[in-house]
Design an enzyme around this catalytic site. Sequence first.
Site, mmCIF file in Angstrom:
data_model
loop_
_atom_site.group_PDB
_atom_site.id
_atom_site.type_symbol
_atom_site.label_atom_id
_atom_site.label_comp_id
_atom_site.label_asym_id
_atom_site.label_seq_id
_atom_site.Cartn_x
_atom_site.Cartn_y
_atom_site.Cartn_z
ATOM 1 N N ASP A 53 0.799 -1.230 0.000
ATOM 2 C CA ASP A 53 0.000 0.000 0.000
ATOM 3 C C ASP A 53 0.834 1.284 0.000
ATOM 4 O OD1 ASP A 53 0.868 -0.575 2.580
ATOM 5 O OD2 ASP A 53 -1.090 -1.234 3.231
ATOM 6 N N ASN A 60 -8.123 -3.212 14.067
ATOM 7 C CA ASN A 60 -9.495 -3.460 13.607
ATOM 8 C C ASN A 60 -9.570 -4.664 12.661
ATOM 9 O OD1 ASN A 60 -8.296 -2.497 11.321
ATOM 10 N ND2 ASN A 60 -9.602 -0.692 11.086
ATOM 11 N N HIS A 94 -7.717 -5.120 9.944
ATOM 12 C CA HIS A 94 -7.389 -4.863 8.530
ATOM 13 C C HIS A 94 -6.086 -5.547 8.124
ATOM 14 C CE1 HIS A 94 -5.025 -0.813 9.262
ATOM 15 N NE2 HIS A 94 -4.207 -1.839 9.299
ATOM 16 N N GLU A 154 -9.878 -2.135 5.040
ATOM 17 C CA GLU A 154 -10.538 -1.873 6.312
ATOM 18 C C GLU A 154 -11.781 -2.753 6.454
ATOM 19 O OE1 GLU A 154 -8.821 -0.289 8.277
ATOM 20 O OE2 GLU A 154 -8.210 1.710 7.634
HETATM 21 C C1 F6R Z 1 0.737 -1.420 6.065
HETATM 22 C C2 F6R Z 1 -0.104 -2.591 6.340
HETATM 23 C C3 F6R Z 1 -0.979 -2.593 7.544
HETATM 24 C C4 F6R Z 1 -0.163 -2.856 8.816
HETATM 25 C C5 F6R Z 1 -1.059 -2.857 10.048
HETATM 26 C C6 F6R Z 1 -0.290 -3.085 11.316
HETATM 27 O O1 F6R Z 1 1.519 -1.625 4.913
HETATM 28 O O2 F6R Z 1 -0.090 -3.528 5.589
HETATM 29 O O3 F6R Z 1 -1.975 -3.563 7.407
HETATM 30 O O4 F6R Z 1 0.464 -4.106 8.706
HETATM 31 O O5 F6R Z 1 -1.718 -1.627 10.134
HETATM 32 O O6 F6R Z 1 0.522 -1.991 11.585
HETATM 33 P P1 F6R Z 1 1.461 -1.952 12.859
HETATM 34 O O7 F6R Z 1 2.504 -2.983 12.656
HETATM 35 O O8 F6R Z 1 2.031 -0.549 12.855
HETATM 36 O O9 F6R Z 1 0.616 -2.227 14.056
#
Ligand code: F6R
Length: 234
Positions: free
Chosen positions: A67, A136, A138, A143
């Site tokens: 992303d 959440n 995701h 989301e």
């Molecule tokens: C970002 C991504 C997100 C993160 C998720 C966890 O490229 O793929 O799905 O893996 O938001 O983020 P952290 O590790 O910061 O808790």
Amino acid sequence: MRIVIVKSIKEVVLEAVDFVFKEIWKKPNLVLGLATGKTMIPFYKELVLAYKNSKIDFSEIKSFNLDEYLGFNEDDKKSLRYFMDINLFNKINIKKENIHFLNGSAKNIELECRNYEKEIKKTGGIDLQILGIGRNGHIGFNEPGSSFKSKTRKVKLSDTTLRDNKVKIKYALTMGLATIMQAKKIILLANGKHKADAIAAAIRGNVNEKVPASILKKHKDATFIIDKYAASKL
Ligand code: F6R
């Protein structure tokens, strides 16, 4: 789905690096799907160490990141591309031309997303997708409520994600859930109590679009590598 529960984040990243090492050993030109976020920082540190110790060679590896924030590209210090450059790409021997990233500042976003899907297909598909998980549930920036059929597209970030990622950008481009599911193997890394609800919902709950990560139960080769705190509600 396989679940590996270990004691600490240190062990999560060691397990994950070992997984990556074995896959690259079998296929030196592996196509890797990569994520950003706090969980990935110690993981990339350990990957860099493995490279410095000549354990892993990235010279033939191709990568696709999940992303990017809308409006951002590699010149922006807040971009996910910049995160990858400073945490991984600049520290290993991956070839620049083998790094694939969504350009959040592309003029035609729909075309950018369609081309990303095409690029992934052109390489033969992602061999190993690395994922984190949001509080959440995701994965990528898919989301809650994202369609299980979704492909790479522009999405609106949830309030939880905006808060957790400390960003003001409300939109992002992300690989879709269907895109992620096409990866041949998937590993999801998580640590900490703050991830316990999301992990429990993904593993114990029904496969449900309200919990995007629950789709991974339908994948034939997905492994969750989590610490005991993230596993505490299982
Ligand atoms: C970002 C991504 C997100 C993160 C998720 C966890 O490229 O793929 O799905 O893996 O938001 O983020 P952290 O590790 O910061 O808790």
